[in-house]
Design a protein around this motif. Sequence first.
Motif, PDB file in Angstrom:
ATOM      1  N   THR A 148       1.492 -33.841  24.918  1.00 64.57           N
ATOM      2  CA  THR A 148       0.208 -33.324  24.442  1.00 64.57           C
ATOM      3  C   THR A 148       0.329 -31.882  23.993  1.00 64.57           C
ATOM      4  O   THR A 148       0.678 -30.999  24.769  1.00 64.57           O
ATOM      5  CB  THR A 148      -0.872 -33.452  25.539  1.00 64.57           C
ATOM      6  OG1 THR A 148      -0.969 -34.830  25.920  1.00 64.57           O
ATOM      7  CG2 THR A 148      -2.214 -32.983  25.036  1.00 64.57           C
ATOM      8  N   GLU A 149       0.027 -31.684  22.706  1.00 62.95           N
ATOM      9  CA  GLU A 149      -0.003 -30.350  22.111  1.00 62.95           C
ATOM     10  C   GLU A 149      -1.305 -30.244  21.323  1.00 62.95           C
ATOM     11  O   GLU A 149      -1.486 -30.923  20.321  1.00 62.95           O
ATOM     12  CB  GLU A 149       1.204 -30.158  21.190  1.00 62.95           C
ATOM     13  CG  GLU A 149       1.290 -28.781  20.590  1.00 62.95           C
ATOM     14  CD  GLU A 149       2.550 -28.618  19.751  1.00 62.95           C
ATOM     15  OE1 GLU A 149       3.659 -28.794  20.291  1.00 62.95           O
ATOM     16  OE2 GLU A 149       2.400 -28.346  18.554  1.00 62.95           O
ATOM     17  N   LEU A 150      -2.219 -29.429  21.829  1.00 62.17           N
ATOM     18  CA  LEU A 150      -3.527 -29.280  21.204  1.00 62.17           C
ATOM     19  C   LEU A 150      -3.618 -27.965  20.443  1.00 62.17           C
ATOM     20  O   LEU A 150      -2.870 -27.031  20.719  1.00 62.17           O
ATOM     21  CB  LEU A 150      -4.632 -29.342  22.270  1.00 62.17           C
ATOM     22  CG  LEU A 150      -4.706 -30.631  23.084  1.00 62.17           C
ATOM     23  CD1 LEU A 150      -5.809 -30.542  24.127  1.00 62.17           C
ATOM     24  CD2 LEU A 150      -4.931 -31.824  22.180  1.00 62.17           C
ATOM     25  N   GLU A 151      -4.556 -27.907  19.515  1.00 63.58           N
ATOM     26  CA  GLU A 151      -4.813 -26.693  18.760  1.00 63.58           C
ATOM     27  C   GLU A 151      -6.273 -26.298  18.944  1.00 63.58           C
ATOM     28  O   GLU A 151      -7.108 -26.555  18.083  1.00 63.58           O
ATOM     29  CB  GLU A 151      -4.480 -26.888  17.282  1.00 63.58           C
ATOM     30  CG  GLU A 151      -3.004 -27.044  17.040  1.00 63.58           C
ATOM     31  CD  GLU A 151      -2.612 -27.020  15.575  1.00 63.58           C
ATOM     32  OE1 GLU A 151      -3.405 -26.527  14.740  1.00 63.58           O
ATOM     33  OE2 GLU A 151      -1.511 -27.493  15.268  1.00 63.58           O
ATOM     34  N   PRO A 152      -6.582 -25.671  20.074  1.00 63.33           N
ATOM     35  CA  PRO A 152      -7.967 -25.256  20.301  1.00 63.33           C
ATOM     36  C   PRO A 152      -8.388 -24.212  19.271  1.00 63.33           C
ATOM     37  O   PRO A 152      -7.546 -23.534  18.670  1.00 63.33           O
ATOM     38  CB  PRO A 152      -7.945 -24.670  21.710  1.00 63.33           C
ATOM     39  CG  PRO A 152      -6.521 -24.361  21.996  1.00 63.33           C
ATOM     40  CD  PRO A 152      -5.696 -25.280  21.156  1.00 63.33           C
ATOM     41  N   ASP A 153      -9.685 -24.086  19.092  1.00 67.19           N
ATOM     42  CA  ASP A 153     -10.182 -23.138  18.098  1.00 67.19           C
ATOM     43  C   ASP A 153      -9.844 -21.702  18.469  1.00 67.19           C
ATOM     44  O   ASP A 153      -9.414 -20.922  17.624  1.00 67.19           O
ATOM     45  CB  ASP A 153     -11.688 -23.327  17.899  1.00 67.19           C
ATOM     46  CG  ASP A 153     -11.968 -24.638  17.196  1.00 67.19           C
ATOM     47  OD1 ASP A 153     -11.427 -24.841  16.090  1.00 67.19           O
ATOM     48  OD2 ASP A 153     -12.696 -25.473  17.749  1.00 67.19           O
ATOM     49  N   VAL A 154     -10.033 -21.350  19.733  1.00 67.94           N
ATOM     50  CA  VAL A 154      -9.711 -20.000  20.203  1.00 67.94           C
ATOM     51  C   VAL A 154      -9.142 -20.110  21.615  1.00 67.94           C
ATOM     52  O   VAL A 154      -9.610 -20.920  22.409  1.00 67.94           O
ATOM     53  CB  VAL A 154     -10.956 -19.082  20.213  1.00 67.94           C
ATOM     54  CG1 VAL A 154     -10.590 -17.678  20.668  1.00 67.94           C
ATOM     55  CG2 VAL A 154     -11.632 -19.037  18.844  1.00 67.94           C
ATOM     56  N   CYS A 155      -8.152 -19.279  21.919  1.00 70.72           N
ATOM     57  CA  CYS A 155      -7.585 -19.188  23.267  1.00 70.72           C
ATOM     58  C   CYS A 155      -7.484 -17.722  23.670  1.00 70.72           C
ATOM     59  O   CYS A 155      -7.119 -16.880  22.849  1.00 70.72           O
ATOM     60  CB  CYS A 155      -6.163 -19.737  23.309  1.00 70.72           C
ATOM     61  SG  CYS A 155      -6.037 -21.460  23.649  1.00 70.72           S
TER      62      CYS A 155
END
Length: 176
Positions: free
Chosen positions: A69-76
């Motif tokens: 699992t590799e996610l691309e959240p909007d902001v971190c």
Amino acid sequence: MDDYHAMARAGILGEDDRVELIEGEIVVMSPVGSRHAACVDILAELLIRAVDHRTSIRVQSPICLDKTTELEPDVCVLVRRDDAYSESLPQPEDVLLVIEVSDTTVDYDRRVKARLYASHGIQELWLVDLGSRAVEACSAPGPEGYGERSAHDVGGRLRVPGVEIDLEVRRLFPYR
């Protein structure tokens, strides 16, 4: 994960492809609309101005939850590292806050992404719902999801964990 990155290196997946790797499956993400983009930009600007040298802000960049699992959240909001995460992607222990902005995907983000973030120990998640002009702050992660959730409308304020700032929710929604 290796196959996913090999597909990118081979050009099968391009930089502009809106996809995430979720539990071994490549999932197409919704296109970004103007309200979504504006909200992400506002969040990034507010956070960048407010954070100190202990944290880093990443916008629509990958984080690695595990081998599948590799996610691309909007902001971190991340713990700052000297290498700026150039040696490896941020891992769950590096993440102070993940923010997902949703226009049409709020149910999916609550059901699927929130469960993934919580089960991997991400301490805090904000789900920004553009339609209802509200933010759901989730904390107390566990294997089944977040144990604590609080709703914040345009009159509310949010505190960024690990950082001495709070944000007025109304600033995230510059539209009526």
